[in-house]
Design a protein around this motif. Structure first.
Motif, mmCIF file in Angstrom:
data_model
loop_
_atom_site.group_PDB
_atom_site.id
_atom_site.type_symbol
_atom_site.label_atom_id
_atom_site.label_comp_id
_atom_site.label_asym_id
_atom_site.label_seq_id
_atom_site.Cartn_x
_atom_site.Cartn_y
_atom_site.Cartn_z
ATOM 1 N N ILE A 30 29.742 -60.995 -14.990
ATOM 2 C CA ILE A 30 28.730 -60.086 -14.453
ATOM 3 C C ILE A 30 27.463 -60.094 -15.298
ATOM 4 C CG2 ILE A 30 28.225 -57.678 -13.820
ATOM 5 C CD1 ILE A 30 30.268 -58.977 -11.983
ATOM 6 N N GLY A 31 27.595 -60.285 -16.615
ATOM 7 C CA GLY A 31 26.426 -60.355 -17.481
ATOM 8 C C GLY A 31 26.083 -59.061 -18.190
ATOM 9 N N LEU A 32 27.025 -58.126 -18.229
ATOM 10 C CA LEU A 32 26.776 -56.888 -18.966
ATOM 11 C C LEU A 32 26.967 -57.131 -20.456
ATOM 12 C CD1 LEU A 32 28.660 -54.333 -16.679
ATOM 13 C CD2 LEU A 32 26.226 -54.885 -16.688
ATOM 14 N N GLU A 33 26.483 -56.195 -21.262
ATOM 15 C CA GLU A 33 26.684 -56.289 -22.708
ATOM 16 C C GLU A 33 27.435 -55.055 -23.193
ATOM 17 O OE1 GLU A 33 23.064 -56.115 -25.049
ATOM 18 O OE2 GLU A 33 22.093 -54.940 -23.499
ATOM 19 N N VAL A 34 28.240 -55.239 -24.224
ATOM 20 C CA VAL A 34 28.989 -54.130 -24.808
ATOM 21 C C VAL A 34 28.038 -53.294 -25.645
ATOM 22 C CG1 VAL A 34 30.877 -53.476 -26.360
ATOM 23 C CG2 VAL A 34 31.134 -55.464 -24.851
ATOM 24 N N MET A 35 27.953 -52.013 -25.321
ATOM 25 C CA MET A 35 27.108 -51.094 -26.073
ATOM 26 C C MET A 35 27.906 -50.365 -27.150
ATOM 27 S SD MET A 35 24.242 -51.711 -24.773
ATOM 28 C CE MET A 35 23.253 -50.482 -25.603
ATOM 29 N N GLN A 36 29.165 -50.053 -26.824
ATOM 30 C CA GLN A 36 30.033 -49.381 -27.780
ATOM 31 C C GLN A 36 31.470 -49.695 -27.437
ATOM 32 O OE1 GLN A 36 29.786 -45.088 -27.857
ATOM 33 N NE2 GLN A 36 31.238 -44.911 -29.534
ATOM 34 N N ARG A 93 26.455 -67.318 -11.651
ATOM 35 C CA ARG A 93 27.150 -66.926 -12.882
ATOM 36 C C ARG A 93 28.605 -66.585 -12.583
ATOM 37 N NH1 ARG A 93 24.844 -64.141 -17.565
ATOM 38 N NH2 ARG A 93 26.604 -63.680 -18.888
ATOM 39 N N ALA A 94 28.841 -65.818 -11.522
ATOM 40 C CA ALA A 94 30.208 -65.452 -11.145
ATOM 41 C C ALA A 94 31.026 -66.700 -10.821
ATOM 42 C CB ALA A 94 30.182 -64.484 -9.963
ATOM 43 N N LEU A 95 30.448 -67.605 -10.020
ATOM 44 C CA LEU A 95 31.157 -68.852 -9.687
ATOM 45 C C LEU A 95 31.462 -69.665 -10.937
ATOM 46 C CD1 LEU A 95 29.309 -70.141 -6.494
ATOM 47 C CD2 LEU A 95 31.551 -69.033 -6.628
ATOM 48 N N ASP A 96 30.493 -69.759 -11.846
ATOM 49 C CA ASP A 96 30.683 -70.525 -13.082
ATOM 50 C C ASP A 96 31.803 -69.956 -13.942
ATOM 51 O OD1 ASP A 96 28.621 -72.215 -12.336
ATOM 52 O OD2 ASP A 96 27.138 -71.336 -13.715
ATOM 53 N N HIS A 97 32.145 -68.690 -13.749
ATOM 54 C CA HIS A 97 33.211 -68.053 -14.518
ATOM 55 C C HIS A 97 34.497 -67.903 -13.707
ATOM 56 C CE1 HIS A 97 29.847 -67.272 -17.203
ATOM 57 N NE2 HIS A 97 30.776 -67.301 -18.130
ATOM 58 N N GLY A 98 34.609 -68.679 -12.635
ATOM 59 C CA GLY A 98 35.863 -68.768 -11.908
ATOM 60 C C GLY A 98 36.162 -67.652 -10.939
ATOM 61 N N VAL A 99 35.175 -66.844 -10.604
ATOM 62 C CA VAL A 99 35.401 -65.744 -9.666
ATOM 63 C C VAL A 99 35.699 -66.305 -8.274
ATOM 64 C CG1 VAL A 99 34.186 -63.874 -8.449
ATOM 65 C CG2 VAL A 99 34.042 -64.059 -10.936
ATOM 66 N N GLN A 100 36.683 -65.730 -7.605
ATOM 67 C CA GLN A 100 37.023 -66.097 -6.235
ATOM 68 C C GLN A 100 36.308 -65.153 -5.278
ATOM 69 O OE1 GLN A 100 39.081 -68.864 -5.516
ATOM 70 N NE2 GLN A 100 38.643 -69.119 -7.696
ATOM 71 N N ILE A 101 35.384 -65.674 -4.494
ATOM 72 C CA ILE A 101 34.616 -64.853 -3.565
ATOM 73 C C ILE A 101 35.528 -64.411 -2.418
ATOM 74 C CG2 ILE A 101 32.615 -64.792 -2.007
ATOM 75 C CD1 ILE A 101 32.017 -64.964 -5.104
ATOM 76 N N GLU A 102 35.489 -63.113 -2.106
ATOM 77 C CA GLU A 102 36.339 -62.543 -1.058
ATOM 78 C C GLU A 102 35.561 -62.250 0.215
ATOM 79 O OE1 GLU A 102 38.000 -59.174 -3.096
ATOM 80 O OE2 GLU A 102 39.011 -60.459 -4.559
#
Length: 159
Positions: A30-36, A93-102
């Motif tokens: 998804i591209g989020l970052e860990v804040m805490q 990005r999702a496809l590159d990380h193996g996500v299966q589109i539903e």
């Protein structure tokens, strides 16, 4: 009836079975970052440095199996991208990380792509069209549709 014109949803907090697996999914796909991070039981992730758009925790769900698909609960969390190019890049990005589109749809007001996280929580990535292009009925009410979305064309726009 009270109306709050500036009301928006601030964040979603999900119960997950494996915190590290979920952090990896939401940061990489998804591209989020860990804040805490709160030890090995909770984490808060965001986009653009906001304190958190997404909370993840294992307080009641550590090691548990996915909830049944047809059980009541959250249908999906939607991530809004600023424009079609942003949606195209998020899709790639999702496809590159193996996500299966539903699923994918053009709703007239928006274009959306659907998939699930590792715990089976629904995800929608989407972009809104400008309001002036929203499909309206003669009485001014929305007439959203569920038309096909050309994912090949969208992917070609990912740059």
């Amino acid at each position: 009836m009270t109306h709050f014109p500036k009301l928006s949803i601030g964040h979603v907090h999900l119960k997950v079975a494996d915190l590290d697996r979920s952090i990896a999914f939401y940061t990489q796909a998804i591209g989020l970052e860990v804040m805490q991070r709160m030890g090995d039981r909770a984490a808060f992730l965001s986009s653009d440095g906001y304190h958190h758009h997404l909370g993840l925790n294992t307080w009641h769900s550590l090691g548990q199996p996915r909830a049944p698909k047809h059980a009541p609960g959250l249908f999906h969390t939607a991530f809004l991208y600023p424009d079609r190019e942003g949606l195209a890049r998020a899709y790639k990005r999702a496809l590159d990380h193996g996500v299966q589109i539903e699923g994918a749809a053009d709703h007239g007001v928006s274009e959306a792509i659907y998939f699930s996280d590792p715990d089976g929580n629904g995800i929608e990535i989407y972009r809104d069209r400008e309001r002036k292009f929203w499909p309206l009925g003669d009485d001014g009410t929305l007439e959203m549709v569920n038309s096909p979305l050309d994912l090949d064309l969208l992917l070609a726009e990912a740059g």
